[in-house]
Design an enzyme around this catalytic site. Structure first.
Site, mmCIF file in Angstrom:
data_model
loop_
_atom_site.group_PDB
_atom_site.id
_atom_site.type_symbol
_atom_site.label_atom_id
_atom_site.label_comp_id
_atom_site.label_asym_id
_atom_site.label_seq_id
_atom_site.Cartn_x
_atom_site.Cartn_y
_atom_site.Cartn_z
ATOM 1 C CG ASP A 34 -2.093 -0.927 1.091
ATOM 2 O OD1 ASP A 34 -2.793 -0.824 0.061
ATOM 3 O OD2 ASP A 34 -2.324 -1.754 2.000
ATOM 4 N N GLY A 149 -7.019 -1.487 9.296
ATOM 5 C CA GLY A 149 -7.760 -1.733 10.530
ATOM 6 C C GLY A 149 -9.109 -1.042 10.620
ATOM 7 C CG ASP A 179 -7.452 -2.843 -0.138
ATOM 8 O OD1 ASP A 179 -7.303 -3.262 1.020
ATOM 9 O OD2 ASP A 179 -6.633 -2.085 -0.700
ATOM 10 N N GLY A 180 -10.016 -3.707 2.277
ATOM 11 C CA GLY A 180 -10.319 -2.919 3.473
ATOM 12 C C GLY A 180 -11.353 -3.564 4.366
ATOM 13 N N GLY A 201 -5.373 -7.351 5.744
ATOM 14 C CA GLY A 201 -4.238 -6.869 6.535
ATOM 15 C C GLY A 201 -4.381 -7.335 7.969
#
Ligand code: DX5
Ligand code: ZN
Length: 221
Positions: A34, A149, A179-180, A201
């Site tokens: 990222d 997060g 993503d996320g 992540g």
């Protein structure tokens, strides 16, 4: 089954080599890098991601999935091409003119890389349509870009479903990445919406046993 691209954004510098090794052993499919420039988003991760990118280039054979959250896309495409990524994705919102989008697609391809375009939660999925035949991947951000997060924004799943349907209808082979905020509680729903790759992540990094987590994440899809 959905593939897992592990985000290295929140990997702690003191233990980076060990954590990256453990992620690889856990059978992730990609490393997700990222890159944030302090302009497109507040945070600046250029130095850290340079370091991790170069480290990964030396220690892994897994494909590298570079996600550029930067204003000056061309400069960073050139910079990150040196780590020989499998795919470079840039944010559509960073580019004002359509001609420039096509120019960047060509630039990435000329570096022997696959091309991805990402959109933020507030960007209409239709904005991507005209570029789909020329790119390999569409990245639907399921949180606001800027940090790891965060909690997944449920409305973004509708965009994935619409995009998946469009790709099918048009007989395209563009794959979809989300993503996320993806973890063991959310991956099933995101997978059902139609993604091919999930960026994860903290959903891995905050757990005790990466191998077990990756196995469970995949088995939920
Ligand atoms: C957000 C980044 C994501 C994110 C993933 O701007 O693009 O890759 O950090 O991390 P988690 O899975 O912790 O949301
Ligand atoms: Zn990302």
């Amino acid at each position: 089954m959905v593939e897992i691209s592990a985000s290295v954004l929140d990997v702690k510098e003191e233990e980076a080599t060990k954590i990256l090794y453990n992620l690889e052993v856990a059978k992730i499919d990609y490393f997700h890098i990222d890159v944030m420039d302090g302009k497109f988003v507040e945070k600046n991760t250029v130095e850290k991601m340079n370091e991790y990118g170069n480290l990964l280039k030396q220690i892994t054979t897994l494909p590298l999935d570079v996600h550029l959250m930067v204003e000056d896309v061309e400069t960073y495409v050139k910079l990150y091409s040196t780590i020989e990524p499998n795919i470079i994705t840039f944010q559509l919102e960073a580019i004002q003119e359509k001609e420039k989008v096509y120019k960047i697609i060509e630039l990435i391809k000329s570096n022997n890389c696959k091309v991805g375009i990402a959109i933020k939660p507030g960007t209409d999925v239709k904005e991507l349509y005209e570029f789909l035949p020329y790119i390999n991947m569409a990245l639907i951000m399921t949180v606001e870009p800027g940090k790891g997060g965060q909690t997944l924004i449920p409305e973004t799943l509708r965009k994935i479903k619409i995009l998946k349907e469009y790709i099918k209808q048009k007989n395209l082979d563009t794959f979809i990445e989300a993503d996320g905020g993806i973890n063991e509680n959310t991956i099933e729903e995101v997978a059902n919406a139609g993604i091919d790759i999930a960026v994860v992540g903290n959903g891995i990094l905050k757990t005790e046993n990466y191998k077990e987590t990756v196995r469970r994440l995949k088995s939920l899809t």
